[in-house]
Write a protein that holds these residues in place. Structure first.
Motif, mmCIF file in Angstrom:
data_model
loop_
_atom_site.group_PDB
_atom_site.id
_atom_site.type_symbol
_atom_site.label_atom_id
_atom_site.label_comp_id
_atom_site.label_asym_id
_atom_site.label_seq_id
_atom_site.Cartn_x
_atom_site.Cartn_y
_atom_site.Cartn_z
ATOM 1 N N VAL A 245 0.844 -1.185 0.000
ATOM 2 C CA VAL A 245 0.000 0.000 0.000
ATOM 3 C C VAL A 245 0.883 1.241 0.000
ATOM 4 O O VAL A 245 1.807 1.360 0.805
ATOM 5 C CB VAL A 245 -0.938 0.009 1.223
ATOM 6 C CG1 VAL A 245 -1.801 1.263 1.220
ATOM 7 C CG2 VAL A 245 -1.811 -1.239 1.231
ATOM 8 N N GLN A 246 0.595 2.164 -0.939
ATOM 9 C CA GLN A 246 1.387 3.359 -1.097
ATOM 10 C C GLN A 246 0.614 4.589 -0.616
ATOM 11 O O GLN A 246 -0.608 4.558 -0.469
ATOM 12 C CB GLN A 246 1.797 3.542 -2.571
ATOM 13 C CG GLN A 246 2.564 2.376 -3.163
ATOM 14 C CD GLN A 246 3.907 2.162 -2.507
ATOM 15 O OE1 GLN A 246 4.581 3.128 -2.154
ATOM 16 N NE2 GLN A 246 4.302 0.899 -2.330
ATOM 17 N N LEU A 247 1.368 5.668 -0.376
ATOM 18 C CA LEU A 247 0.762 6.930 0.020
ATOM 19 C C LEU A 247 -0.186 7.419 -1.075
ATOM 20 O O LEU A 247 0.193 7.480 -2.250
ATOM 21 C CB LEU A 247 1.856 7.975 0.277
ATOM 22 C CG LEU A 247 1.394 9.326 0.828
ATOM 23 C CD1 LEU A 247 0.792 9.152 2.215
ATOM 24 C CD2 LEU A 247 2.549 10.314 0.868
ATOM 25 N N GLY A 248 -1.401 7.744 -0.715
ATOM 26 C CA GLY A 248 -2.387 8.213 -1.678
ATOM 27 C C GLY A 248 -3.360 7.141 -2.125
ATOM 28 O O GLY A 248 -4.369 7.448 -2.767
ATOM 29 N N ASP A 249 -3.064 5.859 -1.819
ATOM 30 C CA ASP A 249 -3.992 4.789 -2.173
ATOM 31 C C ASP A 249 -5.267 4.893 -1.339
ATOM 32 O O ASP A 249 -5.263 5.448 -0.234
ATOM 33 C CB ASP A 249 -3.351 3.413 -1.950
ATOM 34 C CG ASP A 249 -2.297 3.101 -3.003
ATOM 35 O OD1 ASP A 249 -2.284 3.777 -4.044
ATOM 36 O OD2 ASP A 249 -1.483 2.193 -2.770
ATOM 37 N N VAL A 250 -6.336 4.360 -1.866
ATOM 38 C CA VAL A 250 -7.620 4.339 -1.176
ATOM 39 C C VAL A 250 -7.939 2.906 -0.785
ATOM 40 O O VAL A 250 -7.869 1.996 -1.620
ATOM 41 C CB VAL A 250 -8.744 4.908 -2.062
ATOM 42 C CG1 VAL A 250 -10.099 4.832 -1.342
ATOM 43 C CG2 VAL A 250 -8.438 6.352 -2.445
ATOM 44 N N ILE A 251 -8.235 2.690 0.486
ATOM 45 C CA ILE A 251 -8.604 1.354 0.936
ATOM 46 C C ILE A 251 -10.035 1.387 1.453
ATOM 47 O O ILE A 251 -10.534 2.431 1.889
ATOM 48 C CB ILE A 251 -7.645 0.843 2.038
ATOM 49 C CG1 ILE A 251 -7.685 1.759 3.269
ATOM 50 C CG2 ILE A 251 -6.227 0.737 1.515
ATOM 51 C CD1 ILE A 251 -6.874 1.245 4.436
ATOM 52 N N ARG A 252 -10.674 0.264 1.388
ATOM 53 C CA ARG A 252 -12.059 0.153 1.835
ATOM 54 C C ARG A 252 -12.117 -0.726 3.094
ATOM 55 O O ARG A 252 -11.531 -1.810 3.122
ATOM 56 C CB ARG A 252 -12.933 -0.437 0.740
ATOM 57 C CG ARG A 252 -14.359 -0.779 1.183
ATOM 58 C CD ARG A 252 -15.248 -1.051 -0.008
ATOM 59 N NE ARG A 252 -15.510 0.193 -0.735
ATOM 60 C CZ ARG A 252 -16.128 0.228 -1.927
ATOM 61 N NH1 ARG A 252 -16.506 -0.910 -2.505
ATOM 62 N NH2 ARG A 252 -16.332 1.371 -2.537
ATOM 63 N N VAL A 253 -12.791 -0.231 4.096
ATOM 64 C CA VAL A 253 -12.985 -0.977 5.337
ATOM 65 C C VAL A 253 -14.477 -1.141 5.545
ATOM 66 O O VAL A 253 -15.208 -0.160 5.674
ATOM 67 C CB VAL A 253 -12.354 -0.243 6.547
ATOM 68 C CG1 VAL A 253 -12.531 -1.073 7.811
ATOM 69 C CG2 VAL A 253 -10.875 0.040 6.297
#
Length: 263
Positions: A245-253
């Motif tokens: 996971v990189q800076l600026g990525d979007v993750i869903r929880v």
């Protein structure tokens, strides 16, 4: 490009040791960041790709009586823990040997069952036996102090080695050449040297056990962390390892799930 390394450091015993190691690491060309964890004797290094592990290990060694090894994976971590356990058992045995011997000498002096200092042969034998026991139970203090002296540094081991060595040398002087000393100062301190070494070893054992419990608690907490994150890219979801996971990525929880990363 940069690399991240984790090193195990043996020989650190106080905040002063941490400062010396960090100062030497800062002199390595290409080093970006160095963080020392005194609790688990570990260094976390961030450096440019052209920085070799040997340069870092040499820099740490030049700070004094410290030895560093690279931790590549969990197997190396397990070996590090096993080695620490071996040293712990060794310190326990050394502490018992020195403590019991010193206590018996002290008890004999208090009860006045030991011969007078005029019995030179007896006390000379006691002095030589004490020297052997000091090296067996506290040899690591003396070797560490000598390595620190070679690098023109000092640490807690230097203090222990200097104090016990002076006590033994003065006692031997009293035994071998009593005429050269005032009568009021003719005392031997063989038992004091042994008891000091024993007590310092006990302190190291207690410290190691407390550190081990703390590390176990931290490992349990880390075990609660999720290993993957649900990455959202171009409207699609994919599970990827956290280190991808990189800076600026979007993750869903989703509701009820653990949050995998700080954001």
């Amino acid at each position: 490009m940069k690399q991240q390394l984790r090193l195990s450091i043996q020989g650190m015993g106080c905040a002063s040791c941490v400062g010396k190691v960090e100062a030497q690491l800062q002199g390595v060309q290409g080093l970006l960041d160095a963080r020392i964890n005194l609790a688990d004797r570990t260094a976390y290094i961030e450096a440019e790709m052209d920085v070799s592990a040997d340069d870092l290990i040499q820099a740490i060694a030049s700070a004094g009586a410290y030895q560093a090894t690279i931790l590549h994976d969990e197997n190396d971590q397990k070996q590090k823990i096993a080695l620490e356990q071996h040293h712990l058992q060794q310190r326990i045995h050394q502490s018992m040997v020195a403590g019991i011997s010193g206590f018996l000498l002290m008890l004999g002096s208090m009860l006045e069952v030991l011969p007078a200092l005029s019995e030179q042969a007896f006390w000379l034998a006691i002095g030589l036996m004490t020297c052997v026991l000091m090296w067996y139970a506290g040899g690591h203090f003396f070797s560490s102090a000598w390595r620190s002296l070679q690098h023109r540094h000092s640490n807690m081991d230097t203090l222990v080695a200097l104090g016990t060595a002076v006590a033994w040398l003065y006692s031997m002087l009293v035994v071998v050449w009593p005429a050269g000393l005032p009568t009021a100062s003719q005392f031997v301190y063989f038992e004091a040297a042994l008891i000091v070494i024993s007590l310092v070893n006990v302190g190291h054992v207690l410290e190691a056990k407390a550190r081990g419990k703390t590390n176990q608690t931290i490992q349990k907490l880390l075990g609660l962390q999720v290993k993957t994150a649900r990455l959202l890219q171009h409207g699609q979801e994919m599970d990827v390892p956290l280190d991808q996971v990189q800076l600026g990525d979007v993750i869903r929880v989703r509701p009820g799930e653990k949050i995998p990363m700080d954001g």
